[in-house]
Motif scaffolding. Structure first.
Motif, PDB file in Angstrom:
ATOM      1  N   ILE A   7       0.869  -1.179   0.000  1.00  0.00           N
ATOM      2  CA  ILE A   7       0.000   0.000   0.000  1.00  0.00           C
ATOM      3  C   ILE A   7       0.902   1.225   0.000  1.00  0.00           C
ATOM      4  N   PHE A   8       0.534   2.217  -0.817  1.00  0.00           N
ATOM      5  CA  PHE A   8       1.335   3.441  -0.890  1.00  0.00           C
ATOM      6  C   PHE A   8       0.408   4.645  -0.937  1.00  0.00           C
ATOM      7  N   HIS A   9       0.653   5.596  -0.050  1.00  0.00           N
ATOM      8  CA  HIS A   9      -0.074   6.865  -0.042  1.00  0.00           C
ATOM      9  C   HIS A   9       0.841   7.930  -0.625  1.00  0.00           C
ATOM     10  N   ALA A  10       0.519   8.404  -1.808  1.00  0.00           N
ATOM     11  CA  ALA A  10       1.387   9.361  -2.488  1.00  0.00           C
ATOM     12  C   ALA A  10       1.025  10.807  -2.141  1.00  0.00           C
ATOM     13  N   GLU A  11      -0.219  11.173  -2.371  1.00  0.00           N
ATOM     14  CA  GLU A  11      -0.592  12.574  -2.247  1.00  0.00           C
ATOM     15  C   GLU A  11      -0.624  13.040  -0.795  1.00  0.00           C
ATOM     16  N   THR A  12      -1.137  12.211   0.103  1.00  0.00           N
ATOM     17  CA  THR A  12      -1.182  12.540   1.527  1.00  0.00           C
ATOM     18  C   THR A  12      -0.679  11.328   2.310  1.00  0.00           C
ATOM     19  N   PRO A  13       0.597  11.310   2.685  1.00  0.00           N
ATOM     20  CA  PRO A  13       1.127  10.142   3.411  1.00  0.00           C
ATOM     21  C   PRO A  13       0.355   9.866   4.699  1.00  0.00           C
ATOM     22  N   LYS A  14      -0.114   8.645   4.825  1.00  0.00           N
ATOM     23  CA  LYS A  14      -0.850   8.212   6.014  1.00  0.00           C
ATOM     24  C   LYS A  14      -0.198   6.949   6.552  1.00  0.00           C
ATOM     25  N   PRO A  15      -0.360   6.680   7.829  1.00  0.00           N
ATOM     26  CA  PRO A  15       0.165   5.417   8.362  1.00  0.00           C
ATOM     27  C   PRO A  15      -0.502   4.220   7.681  1.00  0.00           C
ATOM     28  N   VAL A  16       0.272   3.188   7.464  1.00  0.00           N
ATOM     29  CA  VAL A  16      -0.232   1.956   6.851  1.00  0.00           C
ATOM     30  C   VAL A  16      -0.316   0.884   7.928  1.00  0.00           C
ATOM     31  N   GLY A 214       3.674  13.282  -2.316  1.00  0.00           N
ATOM     32  CA  GLY A 214       3.460  14.703  -2.535  1.00  0.00           C
ATOM     33  C   GLY A 214       3.176  15.065  -3.971  1.00  0.00           C
ATOM     34  N   LYS A 215       3.159  14.060  -4.866  1.00  0.00           N
ATOM     35  CA  LYS A 215       2.900  14.325  -6.276  1.00  0.00           C
ATOM     36  C   LYS A 215       1.734  13.453  -6.755  1.00  0.00           C
ATOM     37  N   PRO A 216       0.994  13.914  -7.804  1.00  0.00           N
ATOM     38  CA  PRO A 216      -0.141  13.124  -8.306  1.00  0.00           C
ATOM     39  C   PRO A 216       0.313  11.834  -8.970  1.00  0.00           C
ATOM     40  N   MET A 217      -0.643  10.926  -9.152  1.00  0.00           N
ATOM     41  CA  MET A 217      -0.359   9.624  -9.744  1.00  0.00           C
ATOM     42  C   MET A 217       0.115   9.778 -11.196  1.00  0.00           C
ATOM     43  N   PRO A 218       1.300   9.238 -11.543  1.00  0.00           N
ATOM     44  CA  PRO A 218       1.787   9.321 -12.927  1.00  0.00           C
ATOM     45  C   PRO A 218       1.212   8.203 -13.790  1.00  0.00           C
ATOM     46  N   LYS A 219       1.502   8.245 -15.073  1.00  0.00           N
ATOM     47  CA  LYS A 219       1.125   7.172 -15.985  1.00  0.00           C
ATOM     48  C   LYS A 219       2.242   6.132 -16.046  1.00  0.00           C
ATOM     49  N   GLN A 220       1.879   4.920 -16.466  1.00  0.00           N
ATOM     50  CA  GLN A 220       2.885   3.887 -16.677  1.00  0.00           C
ATOM     51  C   GLN A 220       3.839   4.319 -17.794  1.00  0.00           C
ATOM     52  N   ARG A 221       5.090   3.932 -17.642  1.00  0.00           N
ATOM     53  CA  ARG A 221       6.082   4.222 -18.676  1.00  0.00           C
ATOM     54  C   ARG A 221       6.619   2.915 -19.237  1.00  0.00           C
ATOM     55  N   ARG A 222       6.747   2.857 -20.542  1.00  0.00           N
ATOM     56  CA  ARG A 222       7.232   1.645 -21.186  1.00  0.00           C
ATOM     57  C   ARG A 222       8.757   1.695 -21.251  1.00  0.00           C
ATOM     58  N   TRP A 223       9.398   0.681 -20.715  1.00  0.00           N
ATOM     59  CA  TRP A 223      10.855   0.644 -20.753  1.00  0.00           C
ATOM     60  C   TRP A 223      11.389  -0.401 -21.731  1.00  0.00           C
ATOM     61  N   TYR A 224      10.492  -1.273 -22.249  1.00  0.00           N
ATOM     62  CA  TYR A 224      10.940  -2.278 -23.213  1.00  0.00           C
ATOM     63  C   TYR A 224       9.842  -2.548 -24.224  1.00  0.00           C
ATOM     64  N   ASP A 225      10.251  -2.699 -25.486  1.00  0.00           N
ATOM     65  CA  ASP A 225       9.325  -3.100 -26.544  1.00  0.00           C
ATOM     66  C   ASP A 225      10.107  -3.937 -27.547  1.00  0.00           C
ATOM     67  N   ILE A 226       9.497  -5.019 -28.014  1.00  0.00           N
ATOM     68  CA  ILE A 226      10.139  -5.852 -29.019  1.00  0.00           C
ATOM     69  C   ILE A 226       9.949  -5.204 -30.390  1.00  0.00           C
ATOM     70  N   SER A 227      10.959  -5.276 -31.237  1.00  0.00           N
ATOM     71  CA  SER A 227      10.887  -4.662 -32.560  1.00  0.00           C
ATOM     72  C   SER A 227      11.122  -5.698 -33.653  1.00  0.00           C
ATOM     73  N   PHE A 228      10.347  -5.582 -34.723  1.00  0.00           N
ATOM     74  CA  PHE A 228      10.520  -6.411 -35.914  1.00  0.00           C
ATOM     75  C   PHE A 228      11.046  -5.580 -37.082  1.00  0.00           C
ATOM     76  N   ALA A 229      11.643  -4.426 -36.778  1.00  0.00           N
ATOM     77  CA  ALA A 229      12.016  -3.471 -37.820  1.00  0.00           C
ATOM     78  C   ALA A 229      13.300  -3.838 -38.556  1.00  0.00           C
ATOM     79  N   GLU A 230      14.137  -4.678 -37.962  1.00  0.00           N
ATOM     80  CA  GLU A 230      15.409  -5.037 -38.588  1.00  0.00           C
ATOM     81  C   GLU A 230      15.367  -6.465 -39.122  1.00  0.00           C
ATOM     82  N   ARG A 231      16.279  -6.775 -40.048  1.00  0.00           N
ATOM     83  CA  ARG A 231      16.379  -8.119 -40.609  1.00  0.00           C
ATOM     84  C   ARG A 231      17.814  -8.621 -40.490  1.00  0.00           C
TER      85      ARG A 231
END
Length: 632
Positions: A7-16, A214-231
């Motif tokens: 559990i994570f409280h980002a905007e307002t830290p509260k005891p868990v 202290g900051k709003p919820m961010p979006k997911q970030r993609r760190w890996y993607d498979i590519s078929f662009a090369e041969r």
């Protein structure tokens, strides 16, 4: 292998409350029966259930870094942790344990989010940096390990390896997500872009989430993607040699274990290839296991026994019969979300069999997606050639017209079942492939929906997500785009979900060497003629493995882990099939036209049509949503 929650409280830290985190973890005790732990600080709580595989006594979790500035809970295995450990040690890092968990902690402190690109493995982890007040959630490249998340009414974020971990939180709400239901009925599983309960999301494969207090919820970030662009370039002999070398390295890296290790062996190309390379690398007989069926047409145990005899493995087999469907509620409990891949039953049984002897088992999953081994990929490859030769208007007029009037002859020999092919040719390649993947097409689904549920959908159509994914794929051809869709959509949603839940339900760790990212990247660069040759998929893989496996193992018709539910539904399971439309919670939900479901059931039982997959979807949906408390 383990289960994690937090559990994570980002905007307002509260005891868990640590008891809440403990309760979430205890709901997943099957994922980690060997140990448990909870750690809390202001606004954050992390929990862990451990299945000991590496460093059996020395890597308890949650684990704090040596300077106590970071803490982690981790589910998975890092296969190159020894190499990373040595690199970090040369830079001055001092280690207290001999396992991979502490290596992730040190890698984060050295490289931040960039550490993910250095990890070779399967993982989902939550790492809290106390100095930066950041929570780092990350998932492996192909989505081998899962992570569910939800926003709680008090503003906190709860996460867990399985949905049952979230449900154990007292603030968790249980309302059906209509778009997820449509996606489930389309594909037979709930893809990673959805979750069956409203407000729940999944961390996508190859993505991370970096939250800061202290900051709003961010979006997911993609760190890996498979590519078929090369041969890749090179002769068939050169590419075969490189393929074998990469497969050998992938298998050997996944044989590192401090507990007994074995393999699943179906007798197909992929699992047989893994067993062959394991036997080559092992000084001892490899433990293998397989599952057969009480319907002879679906039983492949004789092929598995031949491969086992060839490599001198310690082999065991077991038969799945119609009575095994008495375990329907247990299967639903494993997956939480409705899951209609009927091969989950034999996969669960083979995991149970494996767990009697070993704690880790290697599988052949991933090769069909990476090397173009599915029949639908081969068909799509040839259909794309036809599309390229004929104008769109001509295809829509001629093929579309024929497809609409052609009878849906489920009972006929395969060459006479032309309706699906004609309709696919009338569409664009991406839409045609989405249709090929779908268990229930849009028209079939909407004929089953009630008017009220159609209004809830508000025009949503699950196929559009896959079509959009394919259109944006880093690819050069229709075959590339089809494989990209299979690797990024089908694989994490269906195949990897199935092996994760069934294996972890019996506290077994499953490893997929053919999903080594370097091997998959090599496969994605192969020229099309090295993937599909005539009617043969996985061409180079089969050719390269010719030195290890007999021809009839390599080139027999692909069968897969097919469960004979169609026959069983016309026999001892008739009552269950008829009950779907009369008396079930699904029938009372108001979401469906039950008269149409009843007609499907009667047509299937009478042998007029094969509706086994659709009826199985309905049956699993009813059981799953009753378990989740959505329906009474």
């Amino acid at each position: 292998m383990c289960g994690i929650a937090g559990i994570f409280h980002a905007e307002t830290p509260k005891p868990v409350d640590p008891k809440r985190v403990e309760r979430m973890c205890d709901a997943m005790v099957h994922r980690g029966p060997d140990g448990a732990g909870v750690w809390t600080d202001l606004g954050v709580g992390l929990g862990h259930r451990r299945l000991s595989i590496i460093d059996l006594a020395g890597s308890p979790q949650p684990m704090l870094s040596a300077d106590e500035r970071a803490v982690i809970v981790f589910n998975g295995e890092i296969y190159n942790f020894r190499e990373l450990r040595a690199e970090l040690a040369r830079g001055g890092t001092r280690f207290r344990t001999s396992g991979d968990t502490e290596v992730i902690l040190a890698a984060w402190q050295k490289w931040g989010a960039g550490c993910l690109e250095r990890l070779d493995g399967m993982f989902a982890f939550a790492l809290y940096d106390r100095a930066k007040r950041q929570l780092f959630l990350a998932r492996d490249r192909f989505g081998v390990k899962p992570l569910f998340m939800t926003r709680l009414p008090d503003g906190g974020l709860a996460f867990a390896s399985e949905l049952k971990g979230l449900i154990a939180h007292p603030q968790m709400r249980r309302a059906l997500d209509p778009h997820a239901l449509d996606a489930y009925l389309t594909w037979g599983y709930v893809p990673d872009s959805h979750a069956i309960l409203a407000g729940v999301t999944k961390l996508r494969a190859g993505n991370y989430l970096l939250l800061e207090q202290g900051k709003p919820m961010p979006k997911q970030r993609r760190w890996y993607d498979i590519s078929f662009a090369e041969r890749a370039r090179g002769s068939e002999a050169e590419l075969s040699a490189e393929l074998i070398g990469r497969m050998r390295n992938a298998v050997q890296s996944r044989m590192v274990s401090d507990v007994p290790l074995g393999a699943f062996l179906s007798g197909g190309v992929d699992s047989s290839s893994v067993v062959a390379l394991m036997s080559e690398a092992s000084a001892h007989s490899v433990a293998t296991c397989s599952i057969g069926f009480d319907v002879a047409a679906h039983d492949e145990t004789t092929y598995a026994e031949r491969v086992a005899a060839q490599f001198g493995t310690k082999h065991e087999a077991r038969i799945v019969g119609k009575d095994d469907f008495g375990a329907l509620a247990q299967i639903a409990a494993m997956f939480d979300e409705p899951f209609a891949d009927a091969s989950a039953l034999p996969t669960w049984r083979v995991c149970q069999l494996a767990r009697e002897k070993v704690t880790v088992a290697l599988s052949g999953d991933g090769a069909d997606e990476a090397f173009a081994g599915y029949r639908r990929q081969v068909f799509h490859h040839h259909e794309e050639r036809v599309r390229g030769m004929l104008p769109e208007a001509f295809r829509e007029s001629v093929f579309g017209g024929l497809g609409r009037v052609w009878p849906k002859a489920d009972w006929a020999p395969r060459p006479l079942r032309a309706k699906a092919t004609l309709l696919a040719l009338a569409q664009g390649g991406d839409a045609g492939y989405a249709s090929a993947l779908a268990v229930m097409g849009s028209q079939v689904r909407h004929a089953l929906y009630s008017s009220a549920f159609k209004r809830q959908l508000a025009g949503f159509r699950a196929e559009d997500e896959l079509v959009g994914l394919m259109r944006k794929a880093p690819a050069r051809s229709g075959l590339d785009r089809a494989q990209y869709a299979d690797l990024t959509f089908w694989l994490p949603g269906d195949i990897l979900t199935k092996i994760d839940r069934t294996s972890m339900s019996v506290s077994l760790e499953a490893r997929e060497p053919l999903l080594d990212h370097r091997l998959v990247e090599f496969a994605s660069s192969l020229p099309e003629r090295m993937r599909v040759r005539g009617t043969t998929g996985k061409y180079l893989l089969k050719s390269a493995m010719g030195r290890y496996l007999p021809r009839d193992i390599l080139y027999r018709s692909k069968q897969g882990f097919v469960t004979p539910i169609a026959e069983w539904m016309r026999g001892p399971l008739q009552g269950d099939v008829r009950a779907i439309a009369a008396g079930s919670a699904l029938a009372r939900s108001g979401l469906f036209d039950t008269s149409r479901i009843a007609q499907m059931a009667e047509d299937h039982i009478a042998g007029r049509s094969d509706h086994s997959r659709g009826l199985w979807q309905m049956l699993m949906l009813d059981v799953s949503l009753r378990r989740l408390g959505v329906w009474s």
